[in-house]
Design a protein around this motif. Sequence first.
Motif, PDB file in Angstrom:
ATOM      1  N   LEU A 280      14.896  -5.284   3.316  1.00  0.00           N
ATOM      2  CA  LEU A 280      15.135  -4.137   2.457  1.00  0.00           C
ATOM      3  C   LEU A 280      15.066  -4.521   0.979  1.00  0.00           C
ATOM      4  O   LEU A 280      14.490  -3.794   0.164  1.00  0.00           O
ATOM      5  CB  LEU A 280      16.505  -3.519   2.775  1.00  0.00           C
ATOM      6  N   GLY A 281      15.629  -5.678   0.624  1.00  0.00           N
ATOM      7  CA  GLY A 281      15.561  -6.126  -0.762  1.00  0.00           C
ATOM      8  C   GLY A 281      14.130  -6.321  -1.222  1.00  0.00           C
ATOM      9  O   GLY A 281      13.742  -5.896  -2.323  1.00  0.00           O
ATOM     10  N   TYR A 282      13.327  -6.954  -0.373  1.00  0.00           N
ATOM     11  CA  TYR A 282      11.912  -7.148  -0.685  1.00  0.00           C
ATOM     12  C   TYR A 282      11.182  -5.814  -0.768  1.00  0.00           C
ATOM     13  O   TYR A 282      10.394  -5.569  -1.694  1.00  0.00           O
ATOM     14  CB  TYR A 282      11.264  -8.030   0.378  1.00  0.00           C
ATOM     15  N   ALA A 283      11.429  -4.932   0.211  1.00  0.00           N
ATOM     16  CA  ALA A 283      10.688  -3.675   0.286  1.00  0.00           C
ATOM     17  C   ALA A 283      10.964  -2.771  -0.912  1.00  0.00           C
ATOM     18  O   ALA A 283      10.056  -2.105  -1.423  1.00  0.00           O
ATOM     19  CB  ALA A 283      11.041  -2.949   1.582  1.00  0.00           C
ATOM     20  N   ILE A 284      12.217  -2.737  -1.373  1.00  0.00           N
ATOM     21  CA  ILE A 284      12.546  -1.903  -2.532  1.00  0.00           C
ATOM     22  C   ILE A 284      11.778  -2.378  -3.758  1.00  0.00           C
ATOM     23  O   ILE A 284      11.125  -1.589  -4.460  1.00  0.00           O
ATOM     24  CB  ILE A 284      14.063  -1.924  -2.789  1.00  0.00           C
ATOM     25  N   ALA A 285      11.837  -3.683  -4.042  1.00  0.00           N
ATOM     26  CA  ALA A 285      11.132  -4.225  -5.202  1.00  0.00           C
ATOM     27  C   ALA A 285       9.622  -4.110  -5.026  1.00  0.00           C
ATOM     28  O   ALA A 285       8.893  -3.791  -5.980  1.00  0.00           O
ATOM     29  CB  ALA A 285      11.528  -5.687  -5.413  1.00  0.00           C
ATOM     30  N   ASN A 286       9.153  -4.349  -3.816  1.00  0.00           N
ATOM     31  CA  ASN A 286       7.727  -4.303  -3.548  1.00  0.00           C
ATOM     32  C   ASN A 286       7.164  -2.899  -3.671  1.00  0.00           C
ATOM     33  O   ASN A 286       6.070  -2.695  -4.209  1.00  0.00           O
ATOM     34  CB  ASN A 286       7.472  -4.855  -2.144  1.00  0.00           C
ATOM     35  N   SER A 287       7.913  -1.916  -3.198  1.00  0.00           N
ATOM     36  CA  SER A 287       7.452  -0.529  -3.255  1.00  0.00           C
ATOM     37  C   SER A 287       7.428   0.003  -4.688  1.00  0.00           C
ATOM     38  O   SER A 287       6.489   0.684  -5.097  1.00  0.00           O
ATOM     39  CB  SER A 287       8.361   0.363  -2.395  1.00  0.00           C
ATOM     40  N   LEU A 288       8.468  -0.319  -5.446  1.00  0.00           N
ATOM     41  CA  LEU A 288       8.567   0.204  -6.808  1.00  0.00           C
ATOM     42  C   LEU A 288       7.670  -0.525  -7.794  1.00  0.00           C
ATOM     43  O   LEU A 288       7.160   0.079  -8.746  1.00  0.00           O
ATOM     44  CB  LEU A 288      10.023   0.128  -7.290  1.00  0.00           C
ATOM     45  N   PHE A 289       7.455  -1.815  -7.572  1.00  0.00           N
ATOM     46  CA  PHE A 289       6.769  -2.619  -8.582  1.00  0.00           C
ATOM     47  C   PHE A 289       5.478  -3.264  -8.061  1.00  0.00           C
ATOM     48  O   PHE A 289       4.409  -3.049  -8.619  1.00  0.00           O
ATOM     49  CB  PHE A 289       7.724  -3.681  -9.127  1.00  0.00           C
ATOM     50  N   GLY A 290       5.551  -4.053  -6.991  1.00  0.00           N
ATOM     51  CA  GLY A 290       4.350  -4.729  -6.501  1.00  0.00           C
ATOM     52  C   GLY A 290       3.289  -3.773  -6.003  1.00  0.00           C
ATOM     53  O   GLY A 290       2.111  -3.880  -6.359  1.00  0.00           O
ATOM     54  N   GLY A 291       3.690  -2.813  -5.182  1.00  0.00           N
ATOM     55  CA  GLY A 291       2.728  -1.896  -4.582  1.00  0.00           C
ATOM     56  C   GLY A 291       2.061  -0.974  -5.565  1.00  0.00           C
ATOM     57  O   GLY A 291       0.973  -0.445  -5.301  1.00  0.00           O
ATOM     58  N   THR A 292       2.677  -0.763  -6.715  1.00  0.00           N
ATOM     59  CA  THR A 292       2.087   0.125  -7.719  1.00  0.00           C
ATOM     60  C   THR A 292       1.155  -0.604  -8.682  1.00  0.00           C
ATOM     61  O   THR A 292       0.558   0.029  -9.549  1.00  0.00           O
ATOM     62  CB  THR A 292       3.203   0.822  -8.523  1.00  0.00           C
ATOM     63  N   VAL A 293       1.044  -1.927  -8.552  1.00  0.00           N
ATOM     64  CA  VAL A 293       0.176  -2.697  -9.457  1.00  0.00           C
ATOM     65  C   VAL A 293      -1.273  -2.206  -9.433  1.00  0.00           C
ATOM     66  O   VAL A 293      -1.856  -1.957 -10.505  1.00  0.00           O
ATOM     67  CB  VAL A 293       0.255  -4.205  -9.134  1.00  0.00           C
ATOM     68  N   PRO A 294      -1.925  -2.052  -8.257  1.00  0.00           N
ATOM     69  CA  PRO A 294      -3.306  -1.570  -8.275  1.00  0.00           C
ATOM     70  C   PRO A 294      -3.451  -0.199  -8.927  1.00  0.00           C
ATOM     71  O   PRO A 294      -4.410   0.041  -9.666  1.00  0.00           O
ATOM     72  CB  PRO A 294      -3.680  -1.524  -6.788  1.00  0.00           C
ATOM     73  N   LEU A 295      -2.498   0.699  -8.664  1.00  0.00           N
ATOM     74  CA  LEU A 295      -2.554   2.039  -9.237  1.00  0.00           C
ATOM     75  C   LEU A 295      -2.353   2.003 -10.743  1.00  0.00           C
ATOM     76  O   LEU A 295      -3.113   2.619 -11.503  1.00  0.00           O
ATOM     77  CB  LEU A 295      -1.498   2.924  -8.577  1.00  0.00           C
ATOM     78  N   LEU A 296      -1.336   1.283 -11.207  1.00  0.00           N
ATOM     79  CA  LEU A 296      -1.080   1.184 -12.646  1.00  0.00           C
ATOM     80  C   LEU A 296      -2.234   0.486 -13.359  1.00  0.00           C
ATOM     81  O   LEU A 296      -2.658   0.912 -14.441  1.00  0.00           O
ATOM     82  CB  LEU A 296       0.218   0.422 -12.902  1.00  0.00           C
ATOM     83  N   GLY A 297      -2.728  -0.583 -12.749  1.00  0.00           N
ATOM     84  CA  GLY A 297      -3.847  -1.302 -13.352  1.00  0.00           C
ATOM     85  C   GLY A 297      -5.072  -0.419 -13.496  1.00  0.00           C
ATOM     86  O   GLY A 297      -5.722  -0.399 -14.551  1.00  0.00           O
ATOM     87  N   ALA A 298      -5.392   0.344 -12.451  1.00  0.00           N
ATOM     88  CA  ALA A 298      -6.537   1.245 -12.501  1.00  0.00           C
ATOM     89  C   ALA A 298      -6.320   2.345 -13.532  1.00  0.00           C
ATOM     90  O   ALA A 298      -7.253   2.744 -14.249  1.00  0.00           O
ATOM     91  CB  ALA A 298      -6.782   1.844 -11.116  1.00  0.00           C
ATOM     92  N   ALA A 299      -5.090   2.854 -13.627  1.00  0.00           N
ATOM     93  CA  ALA A 299      -4.782   3.907 -14.602  1.00  0.00           C
ATOM     94  C   ALA A 299      -4.913   3.389 -16.035  1.00  0.00           C
ATOM     95  O   ALA A 299      -5.477   4.074 -16.906  1.00  0.00           O
ATOM     96  CB  ALA A 299      -3.373   4.446 -14.359  1.00  0.00           C
ATOM     97  N   PHE A 300      -4.405   2.190 -16.300  1.00  0.00           N
ATOM     98  CA  PHE A 300      -4.534   1.614 -17.641  1.00  0.00           C
ATOM     99  C   PHE A 300      -5.995   1.316 -17.978  1.00  0.00           C
ATOM    100  O   PHE A 300      -6.417   1.467 -19.122  1.00  0.00           O
ATOM    101  CB  PHE A 300      -3.701   0.334 -17.749  1.00  0.00           C
ATOM    102  N   GLN A 301      -6.762   0.899 -16.973  1.00  0.00           N
ATOM    103  CA  GLN A 301      -8.194   0.677 -17.195  1.00  0.00           C
ATOM    104  C   GLN A 301      -8.885   1.979 -17.580  1.00  0.00           C
ATOM    105  O   GLN A 301      -9.686   2.023 -18.517  1.00  0.00           O
ATOM    106  CB  GLN A 301      -8.843   0.111 -15.935  1.00  0.00           C
ATOM    107  N   LYS A 302      -8.592   3.039 -16.852  1.00  0.00           N
ATOM    108  CA  LYS A 302      -9.223   4.332 -17.113  1.00  0.00           C
ATOM    109  C   LYS A 302      -8.861   4.847 -18.504  1.00  0.00           C
ATOM    110  O   LYS A 302      -9.678   5.480 -19.184  1.00  0.00           O
ATOM    111  CB  LYS A 302      -8.793   5.345 -16.050  1.00  0.00           C
TER     112      LYS A 302
END
Length: 464
Positions: free
Chosen positions: A384-406
């Motif tokens: 659960l500790g991993y999943a919370i951090a991973n969902s909020l921060f790690g998993g959003t990296v591709p989306l945030l990166g693509a958004a900043f690129q655009k």
Amino acid sequence: MSTQQAEVQSEAAQTRRAVSNILKGSAGNLVEWYDLYVYTVFAAYFQSHFFNSQDDLQAGLEAMAVFSTSFLMRPVGAWFFGRYADRKGRKAALTLSVTIMSAGSFAIAILPTTQQIGVWALILLILVRLVQGFSVGGEYGTSATYMSEAATSKRRGFFSSFQYVTLIGGQMLALLVLVILQNTMDKGALTEWGWRIPFAIGGVAALVVLWLRRSMEETVSAEQVEAAKVPAVAGVAQPGTMKLLFTQHWKPLLICIGVTLGGTVAFYTYTNFILKFMNDTSGIAKTDTSVINFWALFIFMLLQPVYGIISDKVGRRPLLLWFGITGVLFTWPLLSTLAGTKDPFTAFLLMLGGLLIVGGYTSINALVKAELFPASIRALGVGLGYAIANSLFGGTVPLLGAAFQKAERVDLFFTYVTVAIAISLVVYIFALKNKKATHLDREQGDAWNRPAKDDDKDKDLINA
């Protein structure tokens, strides 16, 4: 036979048993993460079948948004499988998770496209990714727990590092399949139907792992499983329950989230998003970026046990400090230079440099988290500790990166990664101690040859 000879034979037998169990546990980890990563690796080839945008950047952004939806289910999967593993056993939970992942891979392999069933194709793709996110959410915490418990006490860093050997290996395998298909199929065929092949491969591999995991040894005690079957009594928290986690182990849970935050952002940046980043910004051919990614990850994978061995000598905390300090200092220079390079070999060196930094986290983070919790709540707490951090921060990296690129503000993405690592560095400095007694030391044997102390039995010591 002398006592010394008996001890040597006993240690050899323990090592053989540990190797067998680690291999069976890590094989499933490899397949689960292959199935997860194959989506992003082949996104450029299948995105036109599910997303209507004619703009490649926009279609890529939509594909990464769907990838990110799988992370919404990570906490749910971590809760379900963590509770299941703490109450029914690690083996049962790991077998169930790989079964679900296999079904998801086969589903994507035969999924109709938008041209065939319209918007329902996208809806079905999202649903399958949610199911796979649920499965992976359970795999991480349970496999981290299992490998830490199955390892011999003096080599926990080495053995537990194989979680990330196989996690990275899963992504490498996805890249290898991509390179092979790129060199054996023309782009038109790969875009039309060839992208389905890697998903079918993942489904078949998961069935093989399902068979292997049937012979794994269980690391949960029979007493703990029996205790979980006893009817709940008012005021008494049972093993593997949220009540036990939040009332007695909330501090380790917060530390687990803090340990993970910067590491998961850096990991997804340098292993997942970086392929799309190079394709969009460097001007290097896609076939070359795939090869660059593959060889950098291959070296990174081989170094995981080396970092693990070092941690068995010097402790876990120095490696985390290496990651935190160098990550804060060099993330911006590495990524900004990579964005402007046109030379494949330079790009390879820059990516490898980033991965050498991240290795201080990836190699031993699973063990660090497992050491925070007792067996009765370990799989749930770690997962659960991993999943919370991973969902909020790690998993959003591709989306945030693509958004900043655009938005043409990729510099803000570099800042985001740097700040995330800095937050975790604070946790490493102030919340962790090096070579202190842990729950794993008391349950499975001391890693540092300390004499046992009666007054330490119930202390909730935090160790790295």
